[in-house]
Design an enzyme around this catalytic site. Structure first.
Site: not given
Ligand code: UDX
Length: 428
Positions: A35, A258
């Site tokens: 990496k 996450c």
């Molecule tokens: C998340 C947190 O938002 C962020 O603050 C943290 O630092 C890391 O984890 P991320 O996992 O990158 O970020 O994506 P995010 O946009 O939060 O979506 C996470 C999951 O939730 C996705 O699979 C998305 O499809 C789903 N989701 C999100 C829903 O199903 N419904 C929603 O309303 C929002």
């Protein structure tokens, strides 16, 4: 300021590049030689909008360097960010990477260092890191702080540069002064806390967001059973500013690196300290069930799935990323294939990664090839380009005009006007 970032994954690379862009001298460290070699050749291993340019610009202007050598990488730095992964193993957070980094830092401590946890870690990890470093000969003073990140994949640089808040968990004014100085250019709202409070803010925030999503999925199923429209219901609910519209979108559930990990970790933390984790356990089981719920919906629409060709649009866990970690599409496709359905799929970015995880999937060059003589179309990731498809052409390509919309991106009225049998999540 001279900064070191240990761990050059999503969080470390974005953090390092953004701090470099804020005129700091940054050294990103990673024990993965391949990496680091790729990064020194300016090959960026993750697809995050804007990251490649940010890394290249700052690397060329010598504000950003990459090394696998921790002692070399931290010797001139005042601040050392820990950005290594904290995976969940059998439902428990695995801190081995964090502990190894703490040992590396302890071995090479040559001058005052502010050691900052950026990785998502269980409350109390700061004390573990401190104990590990104290086992080494005391060559210099050091402090431990917690500065959790709230970056979303696909908008990580924007989230870094324009945060809702910057949480700084610090043990003393010296540490607070260093971190507020470092973040000052962002003009953001500082939330200054103790180390444990900052560690808890992260787990509590992510778990609440996941809980909100699972609650939206509960409401969607009620709407489906009662013949109401979930979008209408949840926009009425979200209009209350105490609740808010964000993260109330029902669908096939949350994935990513996450939420699944952080919810499992926080459940473990609650159990570990004798707190009943029922609320988050319910959110977790609703999220797992959502995949099966979508498969059952597909079976209801098509009958026996054996030999049926199912066209899948979207594989990544969310749009604007190639990331397949805990993507709902994985469980859904595996369950459909266990019922002997045949899968064709297209995703704008994630097919290469998906191919390392999924078997017997026919990857297509575009959504129209996916639709060709498929028995139904399944929308699993809400990529923007899927919102502007030529629906008539899709309908004419499908064997049956059936669409199962796992992310509610289409309008039921319009879909039935075009002639589809449309199934959304909680839509009328
Ligand atoms: C998340 C947190 O938002 C962020 O603050 C943290 O630092 C890391 O984890 P991320 O996992 O990158 O970020 O994506 P995010 O946009 O939060 O979506 C996470 C999951 O939730 C996705 O699979 C998305 O499809 C789903 N989701 C999100 C829903 O199903 N419904 C929603 O309303 C929002």
């Amino acid at each position: 300021m001279n900064i070191s970032v240990i761990g050059s994954g999503y969080v470390g690379l974005v953090t390092g590049a953004c701090f470099a862009a804020l005129n700091n001298n940054v050294i990103c460290i990673d024990n993965n030689e391949e990496k680091i070699n790729k990064l020194n050749d300016l090959i960026i291993p993750i697809s995050e909008p804007g990251l490649e340019d940010l890394v290249k610009t700052n690397y060329k202007e010598k504000r950003l360097k990459f090394t696998k050598d921790t002692p070399e990488g931290i010797k001139d730095s005042e601040v050392v960010f820990i950005c290594v992964d904290t995976p969940t193993k059998e439902g428990k957070p695995d801190l081995s990477a964090v502990k190894n980094v703490a040992k590396d830092i302890g071995k090479s401590l040559n001058s005052y260092k502010l050691i900052v946890e950026k990785s998502t870690v269980p409350v109390g990890t700061g004390e573990i890191v401190e104990e590990i470093i104290k086992q080494f000969p005391k060559n210099a003073e050091f402090d431990i702080a917690s500065n959790p990140e709230f970056l979303r994949e696909g908008s990580a640089i924007k989230d870094f540069m324009y945060p809702d808040r910057i949480v700084l968990g610090t043990p003393n004014p010296r540490a607070t002064a260093i971190l507020t100085e470092l973040y000052r250019p962002l003009n953001a709202n500082f939330i200054i806390t103790g180390v444990k409070e900052a560690e808890l803010i992260k787990h509590a925030s992510n778990s609440f967001l996941a809980l909100k999503i699972s609650y939206a999925n509960d409401i969607a199923e009620v709407c489906e059973k009662k013949g109401a429209d979930v979008k209408t219901v949840l926009s009425g609910v979200g209009a209350d500013k105490r609740i808010g519209k964000e993260f109330l979108n029902p669908g096939i559930g949350y994935g990513g690196s996450c939420f699944p990990k952080d919810v499992a970790a926080f459940i473990h933390i609650q159990e570990d300290c004798g707190v009943d984790p029922s609320i988050l356990k319910a959110a977790q089981s609703r999220n797992n069930y959502q995949r099966q719920y979508f498969v059952e919906k597909t079976e209801k629409a098509l009958g026996n799935l054996e030999g049926k060709v199912l066209g899948v649009l979207g594989l990544s866990f969310k749009p604007n990323t190639d990331d397949m970690r805990s993507a709902p599409s994985i469980d859904i496709i595996n369950q459909l294939q266990s019922k002997k359905a045949l899968i064709k799929a297209y995703d704008p970015q994630a097919m290469e990664n998906a191919n390392k995880i999924l078997n017997n999937v026919q990857y297509c060059k575009d959504p129209y090839e996916v639709a060709e003589s498929a028995d139904a179309l399944l929308l699993l990731t809400e990529w923007k380009e899927f919102e502007s498809l030529d629906l008539q052409r899709i309908k004419d390509s499908l064997k049956n005009p059936i669409v199962l919309d796992g992310r509610n991106i289409y309008d039921p009225q319009r879909m039935s006007t075009v002639g589809f049998k449309y199934y959304g999540m909680g839509r009328k």
